[in-house]
Design a protein around this motif. Structure first.
Motif, PDB file in Angstrom:
ATOM      1  N   MET A  65      -1.436   6.312   5.213  1.00  0.00           N
ATOM      2  CA  MET A  65      -0.512   7.174   5.941  1.00  0.00           C
ATOM      3  C   MET A  65      -1.296   7.879   7.031  1.00  0.00           C
ATOM      4  SD  MET A  65       1.254  10.737   4.907  1.00  0.00           S
ATOM      5  CE  MET A  65      -0.326  11.494   5.206  1.00  0.00           C
ATOM      6  N   THR A  66      -0.768   7.905   8.241  1.00  0.00           N
ATOM      7  CA  THR A  66      -1.436   8.597   9.331  1.00  0.00           C
ATOM      8  C   THR A  66      -0.484   9.577   9.990  1.00  0.00           C
ATOM      9  OG1 THR A  66      -0.856   6.886  10.925  1.00  0.00           O
ATOM     10  CG2 THR A  66      -2.969   6.656   9.818  1.00  0.00           C
ATOM     11  N   SER A  67      -1.079  10.569  10.665  1.00  0.00           N
ATOM     12  CA  SER A  67      -0.283  11.522  11.424  1.00  0.00           C
ATOM     13  C   SER A  67      -1.059  11.919  12.667  1.00  0.00           C
ATOM     14  CB  SER A  67       0.044  12.759  10.579  1.00  0.00           C
ATOM     15  OG  SER A  67      -1.137  13.468  10.275  1.00  0.00           O
ATOM     16  N   GLN A  68      -0.312  12.385  13.655  1.00  0.00           N
ATOM     17  CA  GLN A  68      -0.943  12.835  14.886  1.00  0.00           C
ATOM     18  C   GLN A  68      -0.142  13.996  15.452  1.00  0.00           C
ATOM     19  OE1 GLN A  68      -1.618   9.858  17.871  1.00  0.00           O
ATOM     20  NE2 GLN A  68      -2.270  11.351  19.389  1.00  0.00           N
ATOM     21  N   GLU A  69      -0.857  15.012  15.872  1.00  0.00           N
ATOM     22  CA  GLU A  69      -0.253  16.142  16.550  1.00  0.00           C
ATOM     23  C   GLU A  69      -1.162  16.486  17.716  1.00  0.00           C
ATOM     24  OE1 GLU A  69       0.905  20.774  15.763  1.00  0.00           O
ATOM     25  OE2 GLU A  69       0.979  19.403  14.092  1.00  0.00           O
ATOM     26  N   GLY A  70      -0.712  16.183  18.906  1.00  0.00           N
ATOM     27  CA  GLY A  70      -1.558  16.372  20.083  1.00  0.00           C
ATOM     28  C   GLY A  70      -2.800  15.497  19.978  1.00  0.00           C
ATOM     29  N   ASP A  71      -3.944  16.114  20.137  1.00  0.00           N
ATOM     30  CA  ASP A  71      -5.211  15.379  20.043  1.00  0.00           C
ATOM     31  C   ASP A  71      -5.765  15.327  18.625  1.00  0.00           C
ATOM     32  OD1 ASP A  71      -5.243  14.763  22.708  1.00  0.00           O
ATOM     33  OD2 ASP A  71      -6.534  16.443  23.286  1.00  0.00           O
ATOM     34  N   ASN A  72      -5.043  15.857  17.651  1.00  0.00           N
ATOM     35  CA  ASN A  72      -5.509  15.870  16.258  1.00  0.00           C
ATOM     36  C   ASN A  72      -4.871  14.721  15.500  1.00  0.00           C
ATOM     37  OD1 ASN A  72      -6.929  18.302  16.729  1.00  0.00           O
ATOM     38  ND2 ASN A  72      -5.027  19.447  16.451  1.00  0.00           N
ATOM     39  N   ARG A  73      -5.728  13.940  14.850  1.00  0.00           N
ATOM     40  CA  ARG A  73      -5.236  12.795  14.076  1.00  0.00           C
ATOM     41  C   ARG A  73      -5.814  12.871  12.678  1.00  0.00           C
ATOM     42  NH1 ARG A  73      -5.187   7.429  17.651  1.00  0.00           N
ATOM     43  NH2 ARG A  73      -3.378   7.105  16.359  1.00  0.00           N
ATOM     44  N   GLY A  74      -5.062  12.348  11.726  1.00  0.00           N
ATOM     45  CA  GLY A  74      -5.548  12.351  10.354  1.00  0.00           C
ATOM     46  C   GLY A  74      -4.730  11.424   9.496  1.00  0.00           C
ATOM     47  N   GLY A  75      -5.063  11.419   8.225  1.00  0.00           N
ATOM     48  CA  GLY A  75      -4.312  10.576   7.319  1.00  0.00           C
ATOM     49  C   GLY A  75      -4.867  10.571   5.919  1.00  0.00           C
ATOM     50  N   VAL A  76      -4.206   9.792   5.095  1.00  0.00           N
ATOM     51  CA  VAL A  76      -4.589   9.587   3.706  1.00  0.00           C
ATOM     52  C   VAL A  76      -4.588   8.096   3.450  1.00  0.00           C
ATOM     53  CG1 VAL A  76      -3.984  10.034   1.300  1.00  0.00           C
ATOM     54  CG2 VAL A  76      -3.542  11.783   3.038  1.00  0.00           C
ATOM     55  N   PHE A  77      -5.643   7.623   2.841  1.00  0.00           N
ATOM     56  CA  PHE A  77      -5.800   6.200   2.543  1.00  0.00           C
ATOM     57  C   PHE A  77      -6.214   6.068   1.087  1.00  0.00           C
ATOM     58  CE2 PHE A  77      -8.792   2.452   2.629  1.00  0.00           C
ATOM     59  CZ  PHE A  77      -7.812   1.490   2.690  1.00  0.00           C
ATOM     60  N   ALA A  78      -5.585   5.180   0.358  1.00  0.00           N
ATOM     61  CA  ALA A  78      -5.926   4.958  -1.048  1.00  0.00           C
ATOM     62  C   ALA A  78      -6.156   3.475  -1.274  1.00  0.00           C
ATOM     63  CB  ALA A  78      -4.802   5.458  -1.957  1.00  0.00           C
ATOM     64  N   TYR A  79      -7.149   3.183  -2.106  1.00  0.00           N
ATOM     65  CA  TYR A  79      -7.415   1.787  -2.456  1.00  0.00           C
ATOM     66  C   TYR A  79      -8.023   1.703  -3.840  1.00  0.00           C
ATOM     67  CZ  TYR A  79     -12.382   2.520  -1.055  1.00  0.00           C
ATOM     68  OH  TYR A  79     -13.680   2.954  -0.937  1.00  0.00           O
ATOM     69  N   SER A  80      -8.035   0.511  -4.387  1.00  0.00           N
ATOM     70  CA  SER A  80      -8.714   0.241  -5.655  1.00  0.00           C
ATOM     71  C   SER A  80      -9.747  -0.841  -5.391  1.00  0.00           C
ATOM     72  CB  SER A  80      -7.730  -0.198  -6.738  1.00  0.00           C
ATOM     73  OG  SER A  80      -7.116  -1.416  -6.381  1.00  0.00           O
ATOM     74  N   VAL A  81     -10.766  -0.866  -6.221  1.00  0.00           N
ATOM     75  CA  VAL A  81     -11.827  -1.856  -6.040  1.00  0.00           C
ATOM     76  C   VAL A  81     -12.455  -2.181  -7.403  1.00  0.00           C
ATOM     77  CG1 VAL A  81     -13.602  -0.113  -5.508  1.00  0.00           C
ATOM     78  CG2 VAL A  81     -13.857  -2.457  -4.653  1.00  0.00           C
ATOM     79  N   ASP A  82     -12.726  -3.459  -7.609  1.00  0.00           N
ATOM     80  CA  ASP A  82     -13.388  -3.902  -8.838  1.00  0.00           C
ATOM     81  C   ASP A  82     -14.888  -3.715  -8.669  1.00  0.00           C
ATOM     82  OD1 ASP A  82     -11.179  -4.679 -10.415  1.00  0.00           O
ATOM     83  OD2 ASP A  82     -10.982  -6.521  -9.247  1.00  0.00           O
ATOM     84  N   ALA A  83     -15.332  -2.470  -8.815  1.00  0.00           N
ATOM     85  CA  ALA A  83     -16.747  -2.125  -8.705  1.00  0.00           C
ATOM     86  C   ALA A  83     -16.983  -0.897  -9.572  1.00  0.00           C
ATOM     87  CB  ALA A  83     -17.120  -1.838  -7.260  1.00  0.00           C
ATOM     88  N   PRO A  84     -18.177  -0.760 -10.110  1.00  0.00           N
ATOM     89  CA  PRO A  84     -18.479   0.434 -10.909  1.00  0.00           C
ATOM     90  C   PRO A  84     -18.353   1.706 -10.055  1.00  0.00           C
ATOM     91  CG  PRO A  84     -20.181  -1.241 -11.207  1.00  0.00           C
ATOM     92  CD  PRO A  84     -19.304  -1.694 -10.075  1.00  0.00           C
ATOM     93  N   ALA A  85     -17.821   2.748 -10.643  1.00  0.00           N
ATOM     94  CA  ALA A  85     -17.644   4.012  -9.924  1.00  0.00           C
ATOM     95  C   ALA A  85     -18.968   4.502  -9.342  1.00  0.00           C
ATOM     96  CB  ALA A  85     -17.028   5.062 -10.837  1.00  0.00           C
ATOM     97  N   ALA A  86     -20.071   4.332 -10.058  1.00  0.00           N
ATOM     98  CA  ALA A  86     -21.375   4.782  -9.564  1.00  0.00           C
ATOM     99  C   ALA A  86     -21.734   4.096  -8.248  1.00  0.00           C
ATOM    100  CB  ALA A  86     -22.456   4.533 -10.607  1.00  0.00           C
ATOM    101  N   ASP A  87     -21.415   2.812  -8.115  1.00  0.00           N
ATOM    102  CA  ASP A  87     -21.691   2.087  -6.866  1.00  0.00           C
ATOM    103  C   ASP A  87     -20.799   2.591  -5.732  1.00  0.00           C
ATOM    104  OD1 ASP A  87     -23.478   0.625  -8.379  1.00  0.00           O
ATOM    105  OD2 ASP A  87     -22.295  -1.235  -8.337  1.00  0.00           O
ATOM    106  N   VAL A  88     -19.549   2.871  -6.045  1.00  0.00           N
ATOM    107  CA  VAL A  88     -18.605   3.363  -5.038  1.00  0.00           C
ATOM    108  C   VAL A  88     -19.024   4.769  -4.577  1.00  0.00           C
ATOM    109  CG1 VAL A  88     -16.175   3.895  -4.546  1.00  0.00           C
ATOM    110  CG2 VAL A  88     -16.760   1.926  -5.980  1.00  0.00           C
ATOM    111  N   ILE A  89     -19.497   5.583  -5.503  1.00  0.00           N
ATOM    112  CA  ILE A  89     -19.984   6.924  -5.157  1.00  0.00           C
ATOM    113  C   ILE A  89     -21.192   6.820  -4.231  1.00  0.00           C
ATOM    114  CG2 ILE A  89     -21.119   8.989  -6.091  1.00  0.00           C
ATOM    115  CD1 ILE A  89     -19.258   8.570  -8.607  1.00  0.00           C
TER     116      ILE A  89
END
Length: 155
Positions: A65-89
């Motif tokens: 999900m993305t949003s923009q207000e003037g020159d400010n942009r942002g969003g939220v992104f979610a995913y899953s991955v088959d990898a150990p949490a320690a490696d992802v960290i």
């Protein structure tokens, strides 16, 4: 896929029209259910993710999900991955460093780890929550990102 109910709710919110709500809702629900049963692969467009948003190799996008207000942009992104949490960290710590984002918030709990920080010179803010999968489930990652001011152009 702990996030699937959220994805389904978001998808169903925009489905159908006011005409024949019951009919369109049930047919839309069947369509969404069919897609969800196939793992929802390929449904999430990630082409607009900013270059400073870390995405682990082999990730399966769940939501963007993305949003923009003037020159400010942002969003939220979610995913899953088959990898150990320690490696992802470790991957995310390296991504913060590469983007020049100083980690100013760190919270760990048995259910995962959250990292947050900013690169004030570039107007970047990043907050990542990593949750280990249970019983063979993939690791879940949620990323909130923003780019403020003139630096937000092209994010």
């Amino acid at each position: 896929m702990r996030h699937m109910p959220v994805v389904l709710a978001l998808l169903l919110t925009g489905c159908g029209s006011n005409d024949n709500v019951a009919d369109s809702a049930s047919s839309d629900a069947a369509t969404v259910a069919d897609i969800a049963a196939q793992g929802a692969t390929g449904l999430v467009d990630t082409s607009n993710l900013p270059d400073f948003v870390p995405v682990y190799e082999g990730a399966t996008p769940i939501m963007n999900m993305t949003s923009q207000e003037g020159d400010n942009r942002g969003g939220v992104f979610a995913y899953s991955v088959d990898a150990p949490a320690a490696d992802v960290i470790a991957f995310n710590r390296a991504a913060f460093e590469k983007a020049g984002i100083e980690i100013s918030t760190e919270m760990s709990a048995p259910g995962g780890l959250s990292l947050g920080g900013q690169n004030k010179d570039k107007g970047l803010t990043l907050f990542v929550t990593i949750t280990p999968g249970e019983n063979g489930e993939p690791t879940s990652v949620n990323v909130s990102h923003s780019r403020s001011g003139a630096a937000g152009k092209g994010a």
